[in-house]
Design an enzyme around this catalytic site. Structure first.
Site, short mmCIF file in Angstrom:
data_model
loop_
_atom_site.label_atom_id
_atom_site.label_comp_id
_atom_site.label_asym_id
_atom_site.label_seq_id
_atom_site.Cartn_x
_atom_site.Cartn_y
_atom_site.Cartn_z
N HIS A 37 -14.88 23.06 35.83
CA HIS A 37 -14.64 24.52 36.35
C HIS A 37 -14.76 24.68 38.01
CE1 HIS A 37 -16.12 28.61 36.27
NE2 HIS A 37 -15.30 28.74 35.22
N SER A 92 -12.77 33.54 35.85
CA SER A 92 -13.11 32.63 36.59
C SER A 92 -11.88 32.01 37.81
CB SER A 92 -13.51 31.35 35.70
OG SER A 92 -14.73 31.50 35.26
N ASP A 104 -21.12 27.10 41.50
CA ASP A 104 -20.46 27.00 40.18
C ASP A 104 -20.77 25.36 39.47
OD1 ASP A 104 -18.01 26.75 38.28
OD2 ASP A 104 -17.51 28.26 39.47
#
Length: 461
Positions: free
Chosen positions: A141, A352, A35
């Site tokens: 994220h 996600s 990621d």
């Protein structure tokens, strides 16, 4: 008596130590988070952090001789160092962003007020806000994704792999000064596109070998390049080079060719890590991946899963990509509360968030039965879903992942065949309860662009 050099002795001892570590952690599935960076000090993640016991932190040496110096928690492939997150972005989150994430969920659940809706529509047009949101989105994220997988699997170890830079320059920012350079013109030729795809493949394969060498049984990939992003890249380059508006049909042709080339060339990462189950997010463009491809989620193989997002267990999320051929299962991906850098927690929506839910379930299955192969874990997850009419024709299985049923199948697989275990689990565990919609709620509202695309590793240089 044969004499050994100090280097040979150290290599031998390293092998013994590595074998001991693998043996001691055999019951804990390692989940690699590929990621944009992971806060390994977060209260949720730190207790489950994968730690390379062969490395001595901070001594700028490579004790395990794997080519990655001081990779204590993992490796940063974006900047080629061991810094798996950049804490200088800690102050990026502000009140408007927190409010935006909250209203993002409320709009899709049909509980947003007209005033809140007007505020969202207004702020999404603010370029400074979107720029700040994009930077924070990348920074947060990986930590958010890691927290989801960590909480779904009790014993899992989280391995950090940074692929996405925190700040990614938009296509066109670096090519404007190149004018009529033939190298940029050649970009539009299929041979050049193939070369670009192969260059990306090198990074993907390196990461695959890395997570495989460190024993990751599961790897979550909530990143990708979708058709709209590919189209933007192709269109921007053509405009910059030709100084005129490109033909839409030509742009679409090259965009599809570009993404398909990325998918085809990325297929080799599955072979580079055959003992790892790769779980990919389907994409946040609301498109059919069967028709408009997304990379790498369109990779097909026994050790990969593609995941769409749902609003709980009641409907497909309006932003979610889908595809009866290319997307395997669905999982909750709206208003998911998870970790954010700096010991914060935030609700975020996207495929996600759906993918790490499934990666966590895969980790839990392997915690229960470590002898299962990736194809076995995939079979359990796909064949124990809750079948939903709203997913018919949208994903291969037509269903949402049922964590409890999958775990039950894993337990039963310790004593009986996998097929029998799955069949028995279907009888033993009921479908998950669906929330009854309140009559006072409005219909879900999706504001286009309110859910950002998957973070992409593609940077035009």
């Amino acid at each position: 008596m044969q004499k050994y050099s100090m280097e040979e002795i150290l290599k031998y001892l390293s092998k013994i130590m590595a074998a001991a570590i693998v043996t001691s952690q055999i019951s804990a599935a390692t989940i690699a988070i590929i990621d944009s960076g992971t806060d390994m000090q977060h209260d949720v993640i730190a207790p489950k952090a994968w730690i390379n016991q062969l490395e001595i932190p901070g001594n700028q040496r490579d004790e395990d001789r794997n080519g990655y110096q001081d990779d204590v928690y993992g490796w940063n492939f974006a900047e080629s160092n061991n810094q798996v997150i950049d804490y200088k972005y800690l102050g990026t989150l502000n009140d408007d962003m927190v409010k935006f994430f909250e209203l993002q969920e409320k709009s899709m659940r049909g509980t947003i007020t007209p005033e809140e809706l007007d505020w969202m529509r207004s702020i999404i047009k603010n370029e400074d806000f979107i720029k700040r949101m994009t930077v924070y989105g990348n920074f947060m994220h990986g930590t958010h994704v890691a927290g989801i997988s960590a909480t779904k699997s009790d014993d899992a170890k989280i391995l950090a792999v940074k692929l996405i830079p925190t700040e990614v320059k938009l296509p066109g920012q670096e090519i404007a000064s190149l004018n009529q350079d033939k190298g940029i013109i050649d970009f539009l030729v299929k041979r050049a596109i193939d070369a670009l795809a192969k260059a990306q493949t090198g990074t993907f394969n390196e990461i695959a070998y890395y997570v495989s060498d460190h024993g990751a049984k599961v790897a979550n990939g909530s990143f990708g390049t979708g058709f709209p992003q590919a189209k933007m890249i192709v269109e921007t380059v053509m405009k910059t080079v030709s100084k005129k508006e490109p033909n839409p049909e030509t742009v679409e042709h090259y965009a599809k060719y570009f993404v398909n080339a990325l998918v085809d060339n990325s297929q080799s990462m599955l072979k580079a890590a055959p003992n790892t189950l790769f779980v990919f997010a389907a994409g946040n463009d609301g498109l059919n991946n069967d028709e408009y491809p997304t990379s790498p989620t369109n990779i097909q193989g026994d050790n990969e899963l593609s995941v769409a997002a749902t609003i709980d267990y009641s409907s497909l999320a309006p932003f979610s990509n889908y595809g009866e051929k290319m997307v395997d299962v669905a999982a909750p991906g709206v208003g998911i509360l998870s970790s954010a850098p700096g010991n914060k927690y935030i609700k975020v929506s996207g495929t996600s968030q759906a993918a790490p839910y499934v990666a966590g379930v895969a980790g839990k299955i392997l915690d229960i039965n470590p002898s299962l192969k990736p194809v076995d874990v995939k079979k359990i997850i796909m064949e124990t879903v809750d079948t939903k009419s709203f997913l018919a024709g949208k994903v291969k299985t037509g269903g949402v992942v049922n964590s409890e049923r999958a775990q039950r199948a894993a337990i039963l697989s310790l004593d009986i065949s996998l097929s029998k275990a799955i069949a028995s689990a279907k009888e033993d565990v009921a479908d998950m309860e669906v929330e009854v919609r309140e009559k006072s709620r409005r219909a879900p509202i999706y504001i286009k662009g309110s859910v950002l695309p998957l973070p992409s590793n593609f940077v035009l240089k």
